[in-house]
Scaffold this motif. Structure first.
Motif, PDB file in Angstrom:
ATOM      1  N   ASN A 321       0.805  -1.228   0.000  1.00  0.00           N
ATOM      2  CA  ASN A 321       0.000   0.000   0.000  1.00  0.00           C
ATOM      3  C   ASN A 321       0.835   1.274   0.000  1.00  0.00           C
ATOM      4  N   GLN A 322       2.103   1.201   0.446  1.00  0.00           N
ATOM      5  CA  GLN A 322       2.893   2.428   0.565  1.00  0.00           C
ATOM      6  C   GLN A 322       4.178   2.351  -0.264  1.00  0.00           C
ATOM      7  N   PRO A 325       3.582   1.886  -4.337  1.00  0.00           N
ATOM      8  CA  PRO A 325       3.170   3.122  -5.067  1.00  0.00           C
ATOM      9  C   PRO A 325       4.282   4.156  -5.107  1.00  0.00           C
ATOM     10  N   THR A 328       6.797   3.315  -7.675  1.00  0.00           N
ATOM     11  CA  THR A 328       6.248   3.571  -9.014  1.00  0.00           C
ATOM     12  C   THR A 328       6.391   5.040  -9.392  1.00  0.00           C
ATOM     13  N   LYS A 329       6.085   5.925  -8.416  1.00  0.00           N
ATOM     14  CA  LYS A 329       6.246   7.360  -8.671  1.00  0.00           C
ATOM     15  C   LYS A 329       7.710   7.708  -8.922  1.00  0.00           C
TER      16      LYS A 329
END
Length: 870
Positions: A321-322, A325, A328-329
């Motif tokens: 969840n953390q 992402p 990915t950014k």
């Protein structure tokens, strides 16, 4: 003289059992009564009838003295009919004991005999006899019989009494139990079967010959638990003619199992078994304690797994969840940075180009010369590689062209093999079609069997023969009835003769008009009861063997008793033929054919079974031929028909196409090989020309190199700028790739943490089975093991305790009367079972016949005297 014979007979009677005691028991420990050692032996000898019932018993006492000195003692003994076996002198008896007061110098013995009837024997024997499977009511019924005789002996130690036995259980505690304890005894029963007894068998006896043609049987019994049993059963069987009941003798000895070498192994085994049981209890207790520790540790492990499962779920949530992402950014930003660095590199390249244009014109000559030199060099290298490649191509094509004919030959062989398969399938198709003809002998055999069975009305067949036999047996009844009537009339006639009356007096219907003719010859045999008792006895015996018409007929399902009379035997024979044999033949006919009159149609016979077999063979053969021929197919089938020959036809077509392609391939390879040879020749010429071009380009490059050096300094500055930008772009590209890899790795980590969480969830679900299993193993395994060990220790302890108690009884109670104080003692029992030979009855008959002959002789003598006188 008579007194001496009696004394010698009694001495022999007591010597044999005493010798048995001294030879088979452990050595007697003599005890000293002062300077003289005294040994006391008691031998009880009992007389038994053939069934084992006691008829009488005596006890033989012997006191043996060894040493020098005076002896004074009181010997416990039976005082009933107490007699001295060594002399005619008596003994002083005081308080039920024999008083002994004598001087001993060397060896001296005192022997006595007295009645034992007031005491109970500690051992009992019973015998039963079976003849041809039927138990006899008394042994004497055996005498004179014929058949398979079986004897069954039961020997029982009756000295049991309830005593308290101390046992050490598996937990080390002393436990007192009540148990039946006997005086321990071992016994041996011997009997000798006469030579007339054949096929002697016994599962328990030791067999040997007696030296006279007879068979000596010896049975050994250990009559005390737990080594043996208080009761022993054994026996023998033999084929007999004119049977008798043989004599037998049982000799028994009290023994001490704790001291006897024969039983020491068993005693030590029970003692060791109790100790091993205690060890098993200790091991089971230790195992149970460790299992409980395992259960507690498993519960702690379960708690740790629950905590680890919670942590794994938290880790999975953070990664998925953390972290994933964010990675990915980061990967997206790095990609944008790489794009910017690409644009910067493009600008630096433009700058480098603009700067180079100023020197481009001056440098073109040098560059062109260098490129020409480089191109000439590359061309020479390429021409050399082309030359090498064309040579290899030509060689490979030559090899391919040489191997192509072998491929075509192999395809020709495959085509021929498929043709052979096609021919074989055709033969198989025809061979299967011949199967119905080959099954014809089986049909013929079934037909012959059915014809042999035939029918009840057909002569020469099995059913016809059985029908004739059934009718003949059914017709035998009247004939047997006539035989019974004839026997009845004969018995009536003999009865008349025995009573001195005319023949036909009792039953005129038996004789009719012939009665008068029979009275003449039969009258000579007429004897009255007062005139000739011997003839009357013989005639009455014959009449008794004939029996009466009114005697009951024995059960037809059992063998005819030996005691059956002639008229009863004829009635029994009629019943067996008409009531058993005839219905049996009818059942046999039904088994052959259920169409016979009176047979149940729901139960098929052999004839119906053969018809079903014949039909089944026909159906089987026709079905096999049809299905096999369909599977083989015809020569016109294609793969679409899904038959063996269709598949072979398809294979043959494919092989033909491959053969045609192989021929085309061979022609193409030949053409390609020719072209490769021409290409190899041209590549050689090209290689030679490029060598010359390379030399000329080198001369040109040397001249223009100096001009290019100056212009290169300016271009070098702009080149360094472009190189720096390129390095920066490379770093941005690596950053973009690393961020992408990081995102991928975090995604994998998130997936792995999810699997870890799932695995820990499964582990936490299964982990409770560990403490539960440890608890069950403790309850159902270790505790059961401990209990079994305790039971084992208690059982072996009980056995050892019973042997110890039995040994105590052997020391204190083995002698029926006991030894004098200070004397060693031993006891033996000898039980003699009488036989039954029937000699008593035969002697009585011989006596009567002798008296009759004596009477006839006296009468004849008187008649002669009267004649002489007249």
């Amino acid at each position: 003289m008579t007194a001496r014979r009696i004394t010698r007979g009694l001495a022999v009677a007591v010597a044999v059992p005493s010798a048995f005691v001294l030879s088979t028991s452990p050595a007697l420990a003599t005890s000293s009564a002062g300077p003289v050692t005294v040994t006391n032996t008691e031998t009880v000898q009992a007389r038994l009838d053939p069934s084992g019932k006691v008829q009488g018993a005596r006890v033989y006492e012997q006191l043996a003295f060894v040493g020098t000195g005076k002896v004074k003692l009181n010997n416990p003994v039976s005082t009933d009919s107490l007699r001295n076996l060594d002399s005619f002198g008596g003994f002083a008896v005081k308080d039920g004991k024999m008083a002994v007061d004598l001087s001993v110098d060397g060896d001296q013995r005192i022997r006595t005999v007295s009645d034992f009837d007031k005491k109970k024997l500690p051992i009992k024997v019973s015998v039963t006899y079976t003849l041809n499977g039927k138990k006899l009511s008394k042994p004497s019924d055996v005498v004179g019989k014929k058949g398979r005789l079986e004897a069954h002996y039961v020997v029982e130690n009756t000295s049991a009494k309830t005593e308290s036995v101390t046992i050490t259980d598996g937990y080390g505690k002393q436990v007192v139990e009540e148990a039946e304890v006997v005086i321990p005894m071992v016994g041996q029963l011997t009997t000798v079967l006469p030579p007339e007894f054949g096929d002697v068998t016994s599962a328990e006896a030791n067999k040997a010959g007696d030296g006279k043609g007879g068979t000596k049987l010896s049975f050994t019994a250990t009559l005390f638990p737990p080594v043996g049993a208080a009761k022993a059963e054994f026996g023998w069987a033999a084929e007999v003619k004119d049977a008798i009941v043989p004599e037998a003798e049982l000799t028994a000895l009290p023994v001490s199992p704790l001291e006897s070498p024969t039983f020491k192994t068993a005693v030590s085994g029970y003692q060791s078994g109790a100790e091993k049981g205690a060890d098993l209890v200790e091991g089971g207790t230790t195992l149970d304690s460790n299992l409980l520790r395992l259960r507690d540790g498993a519960q702690k492990l379960l708690a740790g797994l629950l905590q680890l499962n919670a942590g794994a779920k938290t880790l999975n949530e953070g990664l998925a969840n953390q972290a994933a992402p964010g990675a990915t950014k980061l990967s997206g930003g790095a990609s944008k940075l790489a794009d910017g660095m690409a644009e910067l590199e493009s600008g630096a390249s433009v700058l480098r180009t603009k700067t180079g244009e100023a020197a481009k014109g001056a440098n073109k000559l040098d560059k062109g010369a260098g490129e020409l030199r480089k191109g000439a060099k590359d061309l020479a290298a390429g021409a050399g590689k082309l030359k090498t490649g064309t040579g290899k191509l030509a060689s490979g094509l030559d090899q391919a062209t040489g191997k192509a004919p072998a491929l075509i030959d192999g395809l020709n062989q495959v085509s021929g093999g498929l043709k052979s398969v096609e021919d074989g399938l055709g033969q198989m198709y025809g061979g299967v079609g011949q199967l119905p003809a080959k099954a014809k002998p089986l049909h013929d055999g079934v037909a012959q069997l059915r014809a042999g069975i035939g029918s009840v009305g057909t002569d020469g067949t099995l059913l016809g023969g059985l029908e004739k036999l059934k009718k003949q047996l059914a017709a035998s009844g009247p004939g047997i009835d006539k035989m019974r009537g004839g026997v009845h009339c004969a018995a009536d006639a003999l009865n008349a003769v025995s009573n001195g009356k005319p023949v036909g007096t009792y039953d005129e219907a038996c004789y009719g008009a012939a009665a008068a003719q029979l009275n003449g010859p039969a009258g000579a045999l007429n004897v009255g009861p007062e005139t000739n008792p011997v003839k009357k006895m013989i005639l009455d015996s014959v009449i008794a063997q004939m029996g009466s018409m009114g005697d009951p007929v024995p059960d037809l399902d059992k063998p005819l008793p030996d005691s059956a009379k002639l008229q009863v035997a004829l009635a029994y024979l009629k019943g067996r033929l008409t009531q058993r044999a005839v219905p049996g033949i009818a059942q046999l006919q039904c088994g052959l054919d259920n169409r016979v009159s009176g047979c149940p149609r729901s139960e098929p016979g052999l004839m119906q079974g053969l018809a079903a077999v014949d039909a089944g063979v026909t159906q089987l053969v026709s079905g096999v031929v049809s299905s096999v021929q369909r599977g083989i197919g015809t020569s016109k089938d294609t793969p679409a028909n899904k038959t063996l020959r269709g598949g072979v036809n398809g294979l043959q077509g494919g092989v033909g196409q491959i053969q045609a392609g192989g021929k085309t391939l061979l022609a193409g390879l030949n053409q390609l090989s020719d072209g490769a040879d021409q290409l190899d020749t041209g590549a050689g010429a090209l290689s030679e020309g490029t060598g010359k071009l390379q030399a000329g380009a080198g001369v040109l490059a040397n001249g223009t190199g100096q001009l290019g050096t100056g212009l290169g300094l300016l271009v070098g500055g702009t080149g360094k700028l472009a190189d720096g930008v390129g390095q920066a772009k490379t770093g941005s590209d690596q950053l973009a790739q690393g961020s992408k890899d990081l995102a991928t790795g975090i995604g994998s980590a998130a997936e792995g943490s999810g699997k870890l969480a799932d695995g820990l969830t499964t582990a936490t679900e299964q982990a409770p089975a560990i403490p539960d299993g440890a608890g069950r193993l403790s309850k159902e395994g270790a505790k059961v093991l401990t209990k079994n060990g305790a039971d084992t220790a208690r059982d072996f302890g009980r056995r050892y305790g019973m042997l110890s108690a039995a040994a105590d009884r052997a020391k204190t109670e083995s002698m029926p009367f006991g030894a004098p104080e200070g004397a060693a003692g031993a006891t033996a029992y000898s039980l003699k079972l009488a036989g039954a030979t029937g000699e008593g009855d035969r002697s009585w008959i011989r006596l009567l016949v002798g008296l009759a002959v004596f009477g006839v002789a006296i009468g004849a003598t008187g008649l002669l005297r009267r004649r002489a006188t007249s």
